[in-house]
Design an enzyme around this catalytic site. Structure first.
Site, PDB file in Angstrom:
ATOM      1  N   ARG A 188       0.699  -1.234   0.034  1.00 27.74           N
ATOM      2  CA  ARG A 188      -0.040  -0.128  -0.087  1.00 27.74           C
ATOM      3  C   ARG A 188       0.868   1.204  -0.184  1.00 27.74           C
ATOM      4  NH1 ARG A 188      -3.576  -1.508   4.985  1.00 27.74           N
ATOM      5  NH2 ARG A 188      -3.554   0.750   5.341  1.00 27.74           N
TER       6      ARG A 188
ATOM      7  N   ARG B 266       7.565   7.469  -5.149  1.00 29.95           N
ATOM      8  CA  ARG B 266       7.577   8.100  -5.988  1.00 29.95           C
ATOM      9  C   ARG B 266       8.934   8.750  -6.354  1.00 29.95           C
ATOM     10  NH1 ARG B 266       3.758  11.071  -2.752  1.00 29.95           N
ATOM     11  NH2 ARG B 266       1.675   9.862  -2.921  1.00 29.95           N
TER      12      ARG B 266
ATOM     13  N   ARG C  14      -6.204  -6.086  15.982  1.00 26.34           N
ATOM     14  CA  ARG C  14      -5.224  -5.525  16.732  1.00 26.34           C
ATOM     15  C   ARG C  14      -5.989  -4.344  17.461  1.00 26.34           C
ATOM     16  NH1 ARG C  14      -0.520  -6.076  19.039  1.00 26.34           N
ATOM     17  NH2 ARG C  14       1.266  -4.657  18.570  1.00 26.34           N
TER      18      ARG C  14
ATOM     19  N   ARG D 192       2.952   7.007  16.425  1.00 24.07           N
ATOM     20  CA  ARG D 192       2.823   8.244  15.797  1.00 24.07           C
ATOM     21  C   ARG D 192       2.362   9.161  16.642  1.00 24.07           C
ATOM     22  NH1 ARG D 192      -1.656   6.951  10.943  1.00 24.07           N
ATOM     23  NH2 ARG D 192      -3.150   5.659  12.234  1.00 24.07           N
TER      24      ARG D 192
ATOM     25  N   GLU E  16       0.270   7.633  19.956  1.00 21.59           N
ATOM     26  CA  GLU E  16      -0.621   6.434  19.565  1.00 21.59           C
ATOM     27  C   GLU E  16       0.340   5.198  19.943  1.00 21.59           C
ATOM     28  OE1 GLU E  16      -2.486   6.868  15.963  1.00 21.59           O
ATOM     29  OE2 GLU E  16      -2.614   4.781  15.198  1.00 21.59           O
TER      30      GLU E  16
ATOM     31  N   TYR F 209     -10.665  -4.351   6.381  1.00 20.49           N
ATOM     32  CA  TYR F 209     -10.232  -2.940   6.755  1.00 20.49           C
ATOM     33  C   TYR F 209     -10.874  -2.215   5.520  1.00 20.49           C
ATOM     34  CZ  TYR F 209      -7.889   1.520   6.991  1.00 20.49           C
ATOM     35  OH  TYR F 209      -7.373   2.976   7.179  1.00 20.49           O
TER      36      TYR F 209
ATOM     37  N   ASP G  60     -11.422   1.975   4.283  1.00 22.26           N
ATOM     38  CA  ASP G  60     -11.310   3.592   4.607  1.00 22.26           C
ATOM     39  C   ASP G  60     -12.770   4.080   4.428  1.00 22.26           C
ATOM     40  OD1 ASP G  60      -8.506   4.305   4.739  1.00 22.26           O
ATOM     41  OD2 ASP G  60      -7.906   4.005   2.761  1.00 22.26           O
TER      42      ASP G  60
HETATM   43  P1  FAD Z   1     -17.134   1.787  13.202  1.00 19.18           P
HETATM   44  O1  FAD Z   1     -16.699   3.167  12.958  1.00 19.18           O
HETATM   45  O2  FAD Z   1     -16.248   0.985  13.895  1.00 19.18           O
HETATM   46  O3  FAD Z   1     -18.594   1.962  13.658  1.00 19.18           O
HETATM   47  C1  FAD Z   1     -19.570   0.703  14.212  1.00 19.18           C
HETATM   48  C2  FAD Z   1     -20.269   1.268  15.324  1.00 19.18           C
HETATM   49  O4  FAD Z   1     -21.135   0.269  15.574  1.00 19.18           O
HETATM   50  C3  FAD Z   1     -19.483   1.795  16.460  1.00 19.18           C
HETATM   51  O5  FAD Z   1     -19.918   2.987  16.772  1.00 19.18           O
HETATM   52  C4  FAD Z   1     -19.933   0.612  17.541  1.00 19.18           C
HETATM   53  O6  FAD Z   1     -19.793   1.210  18.823  1.00 19.18           O
HETATM   54  C5  FAD Z   1     -21.331   0.302  17.043  1.00 19.18           C
HETATM   55  N1  FAD Z   1     -21.732  -1.068  17.445  1.00 19.18           N
HETATM   56  C6  FAD Z   1     -21.024  -2.087  17.322  1.00 19.18           C
HETATM   57  N2  FAD Z   1     -21.452  -3.100  18.043  1.00 19.18           N
HETATM   58  C7  FAD Z   1     -22.796  -2.695  18.430  1.00 19.18           C
HETATM   59  C8  FAD Z   1     -23.713  -3.237  19.294  1.00 19.18           C
HETATM   60  N3  FAD Z   1     -23.952  -4.532  19.737  1.00 19.18           N
HETATM   61  N4  FAD Z   1     -24.858  -2.447  19.691  1.00 19.18           N
HETATM   62  C9  FAD Z   1     -24.704  -0.991  19.276  1.00 19.18           C
HETATM   63  N5  FAD Z   1     -23.710  -0.794  18.540  1.00 19.18           N
HETATM   64  C10 FAD Z   1     -22.659  -1.332  18.171  1.00 19.18           C
HETATM   65  N6  FAD Z   1      -9.976   5.889   6.927  1.00 19.18           N
HETATM   66  C11 FAD Z   1     -10.043   6.796   6.237  1.00 19.18           C
HETATM   67  O7  FAD Z   1     -10.776   6.981   5.059  1.00 19.18           O
HETATM   68  N7  FAD Z   1      -8.795   7.829   6.327  1.00 19.18           N
HETATM   69  C12 FAD Z   1      -8.179   7.676   7.255  1.00 19.18           C
HETATM   70  O8  FAD Z   1      -7.186   8.521   7.402  1.00 19.18           O
HETATM   71  C13 FAD Z   1      -8.276   6.668   8.318  1.00 19.18           C
HETATM   72  N8  FAD Z   1      -7.465   6.649   9.455  1.00 19.18           N
HETATM   73  C14 FAD Z   1      -7.717   5.449  10.138  1.00 19.18           C
HETATM   74  C15 FAD Z   1      -6.867   5.481  11.502  1.00 19.18           C
HETATM   75  C16 FAD Z   1      -7.056   4.516  12.289  1.00 19.18           C
HETATM   76  C17 FAD Z   1      -6.183   4.369  13.355  1.00 19.18           C
HETATM   77  C18 FAD Z   1      -7.934   3.659  12.194  1.00 19.18           C
HETATM   78  C19 FAD Z   1      -8.107   2.382  13.017  1.00 19.18           C
HETATM   79  C20 FAD Z   1      -8.658   3.576  10.902  1.00 19.18           C
HETATM   80  C21 FAD Z   1      -8.719   4.482  10.051  1.00 19.18           C
HETATM   81  N9  FAD Z   1      -9.579   4.764   8.998  1.00 19.18           N
HETATM   82  C22 FAD Z   1      -9.447   5.810   7.986  1.00 19.18           C
HETATM   83  C23 FAD Z   1     -10.598   3.851   8.906  1.00 19.18           C
HETATM   84  C24 FAD Z   1     -12.056   4.347   9.486  1.00 19.18           C
HETATM   85  O9  FAD Z   1     -11.878   4.432  10.862  1.00 19.18           O
HETATM   86  C25 FAD Z   1     -13.352   3.235   8.915  1.00 19.18           C
HETATM   87  O10 FAD Z   1     -13.339   3.393   7.578  1.00 19.18           O
HETATM   88  C26 FAD Z   1     -14.577   3.582   9.617  1.00 19.18           C
HETATM   89  O11 FAD Z   1     -14.341   3.824  11.107  1.00 19.18           O
HETATM   90  C27 FAD Z   1     -15.510   2.451   9.311  1.00 19.18           C
HETATM   91  O12 FAD Z   1     -16.696   2.720   9.965  1.00 19.18           O
HETATM   92  P2  FAD Z   1     -17.722   1.781  10.197  1.00 19.18           P
HETATM   93  O13 FAD Z   1     -19.038   2.297  10.532  1.00 19.18           O
HETATM   94  O14 FAD Z   1     -17.963   0.542   9.306  1.00 19.18           O
HETATM   95  O15 FAD Z   1     -17.357   1.132  11.805  1.00 19.18           O
HETATM   96  N1  UDP Z   2       4.555   1.770   7.444  1.00 14.82           N
HETATM   97  C1  UDP Z   2       5.681   2.085   7.634  1.00 14.82           C
HETATM   98  N2  UDP Z   2       6.437   2.917   7.874  1.00 14.82           N
HETATM   99  C2  UDP Z   2       5.451   4.080   8.164  1.00 14.82           C
HETATM  100  C3  UDP Z   2       4.126   4.041   7.951  1.00 14.82           C
HETATM  101  C4  UDP Z   2       3.604   2.919   7.572  1.00 14.82           C
HETATM  102  O1  UDP Z   2       6.615   0.878   7.440  1.00 14.82           O
HETATM  103  O2  UDP Z   2       6.269   5.259   8.462  1.00 14.82           O
HETATM  104  C5  UDP Z   2       3.854   0.357   6.985  1.00 14.82           C
HETATM  105  C6  UDP Z   2       3.022  -0.416   8.262  1.00 14.82           C
HETATM  106  O3  UDP Z   2       3.681  -1.609   8.192  1.00 14.82           O
HETATM  107  C7  UDP Z   2       1.572  -0.056   8.040  1.00 14.82           C
HETATM  108  C8  UDP Z   2       1.576  -0.034   6.619  1.00 14.82           C
HETATM  109  O4  UDP Z   2       2.911   0.675   6.127  1.00 14.82           O
HETATM  110  O5  UDP Z   2       0.955  -0.967   8.713  1.00 14.82           O
HETATM  111  C9  UDP Z   2       0.376   0.844   5.811  1.00 14.82           C
HETATM  112  O6  UDP Z   2       0.601   2.202   6.379  1.00 14.82           O
HETATM  113  P1  UDP Z   2      -0.697   3.101   6.460  1.00 14.82           P
HETATM  114  O7  UDP Z   2      -0.261   4.562   6.791  1.00 14.82           O
HETATM  115  O8  UDP Z   2      -1.710   2.980   5.195  1.00 14.82           O
HETATM  116  O9  UDP Z   2      -1.446   2.465   7.760  1.00 14.82           O
HETATM  117  P2  UDP Z   2      -2.635   2.996   8.655  1.00 14.82           P
HETATM  118  O10 UDP Z   2      -3.199   4.151   8.114  1.00 14.82           O
HETATM  119  O11 UDP Z   2      -3.483   1.505   8.301  1.00 14.82           O
HETATM  120  O12 UDP Z   2      -2.141   3.058   9.826  1.00 14.82           O
END
Ligand code: FAD
Ligand code: UDP
Length: 370
Positions: free
Chosen positions: A173, A177, A250, A281, A303, A351, A353
């Protein structure tokens, strides 16, 4: 509140809230139940000192899909934003993802030809023909210097495993560049909602009945009776009482700190790529929101990757053969259900986005209304 609804949506994350908006606009009655005391799932933001703090990790909206982008802009007040990430390795700041700024800092090269030559020689030295794991994949893509400085430590902290035990797919992923382009994402559209993501989610839920602080699974029968059909965005294995076994996740832990300065670090996200630094981070939240007017203090999130156990938040799916096989077995059970639809990252054990979450809600909506 109405007694009976067309749809019950379990979860108010971006998946459930998008679905609620689409169905409500189509004239359907919708009830959303949410386990947490707040809406938005993992995109939820909290206002602290006028700064929208990304409670569950830094979120940047980026997409190739005009459809997803237009939908986001319709319900959020979106400001232009480009994610520029730096890695801190032993105190040195290095541009991410891998671009000419990175190569200049690490090798002193200034042209794409020079960079390709240095990196090409390192790749050749490794002699890897068919990468079998993340380490081999990285070495065969970018060579040892970049791997050891920017990838190995971060990745092993993130996943809690050696890079030789991780699938190659994780690293595919990261863009490479040979130009001075330090935009973290390649997508055509990118932006951040002014005031954070919670106002966006609240707009999606406008006019929809929402109950927070309710665990659907604890009172499933009672809630099922409230609607003709159920859209479930909770965990896949939990829905079935873990009867086939537990899917692995995780987790993460965030240490939130306030600093009495206007600006703490050079950019919104700084990755700490040494294994010895326990966090992966540091996010400086005000920098995600160009409209933020607080100029006297700043909020940071450190984090920390964490193992998952019940009671913690499931953040990242563990993409290995064992978990994929188990998830597929649960999905066979989902296919046999009537009037229940599984949507989103938890229910599909995948996963997503934010744009994927929106687009999969569009897809389910089309299926439900055809
Ligand atoms: P969730 O956000 O998990 O929503 C599910 C909801 O269901 C929760 O509120 C939960 O409490 C509720 N629920 C679960 N079980 C029950 C139950 N039994 N009863 C009632 N409620 C319940 N995406 C991006 O596009 N850009 C980013 O920069 C980006 N950064 C991220 C960084 C991190 C650290 C992580 C982990 C993810 C990131 N994502 C990012 C992904 C993004 O978080 C997800 O796309 C998004 O949260 C998905 O939404 P969802 O509604 O599917 O799940
Ligand atoms: N990664 C890395 N170094 C960095 C950032 C990311 O090695 O500084 C690797 C790491 O394994 C990570 C993967 O690239 O799980 C995907 O990175 P991304 O930023 O897309 O991760 P996310 O938004 O899912 O945390």
């Amino acid at each position: 509140m109405k007694k009976h609804y067309d749809y019950l949506i379990v979860g108010s994350g971006i998946s459930g809230s998008t679905m609620a908006r689409l169905l409500s606009d189509a004239g359907k009655t919708v009830l959303v139940v949410e386990k947490r005391d707040e809406v938005g799932g993992n995109v939820h933001t909290d206002l602290i000192d006028g700064i929208p703090v990304h409670t569950y990790g830094p979120h940047i909206f980026h997409t190739h899909s005009k459809e997803a982008w237009d939908f986001f802009c319709k319900y959020a007040d979106v400001a232009p934003y480009v994610n520029r990430v730096f890695a801190n390795y032993k105190g040195k700041l290095i541009s991410m993802p891998f671009n000419m700024h990175t190569f200049e800092a690490l090798f002193g090269v200034k042209t794409p030809e020079e960079a390709k030559e240095v990196i090409g020689k390192e790749i050749e030295k490794e002699g890897i023909k068919e990468p079998k794991n993340l380490e081999e994949q990285a070495l065969s893509l970018v060579g040892r210097t970049i791997y050891e400085t920017l990838i190995k430590g971060y990745t092993e902290k993130q996943w809690g495993r050696d890079a030789t035990e991780l699938p190659a797919s994780i690293i595919k992923r990261l863009p490479i560049r040979y130009e001075y382009n330090d935009n973290y994402f390649n997508d055509a559209y990118q932006g951040e909602p002014k005031g954070g993501y919670t106002p966006f989610i609240e707009n999606l839920l406008k006019g929809v009945d929402v109950i927070t602080g309710v665990d659907y699974l604890a009172n499933k029968e009672e809630y099922d009776e409230k609607a003709d059909e159920v859209i479930y965005t909770g965990r896949l294995d939990e829905y079935f009482g873990f009867e086939l076994g537990h899917l692995e996740w995780r987790s993460l832990r965030f240490d939130v700190k306030k600093e009495e300065v206007d600006s703490f670090q050079c950019t919104a996200v700084v990755n700490y790529t040494e294994r010895e630094v326990p966090y992966t981070r540091v996010s400086e939240h005000k920098k995600f929101d160009p409209s933020c007017t607080n100029h006297h203090s700043t909020i940071l999130s450190y984090e920390y990757p964490d193992s998952f156990e019940e009671g913690k938040i499931p953040y990242y799916v563990v993409n290995d053969a064992k978990n994929s096989t188990l998830a597929n077995k649960y999905k066979e059970k989902v296919a046999a259900l009537n009037n229940v639809y599984f949507l989103g990252r938890l229910a599909n054990y995948q996963y997503y986005d934010m744009d994927d979450a929106i687009l999969s809600a569009f897809e389910l909506y089309k299926e439900l209304t055809k």
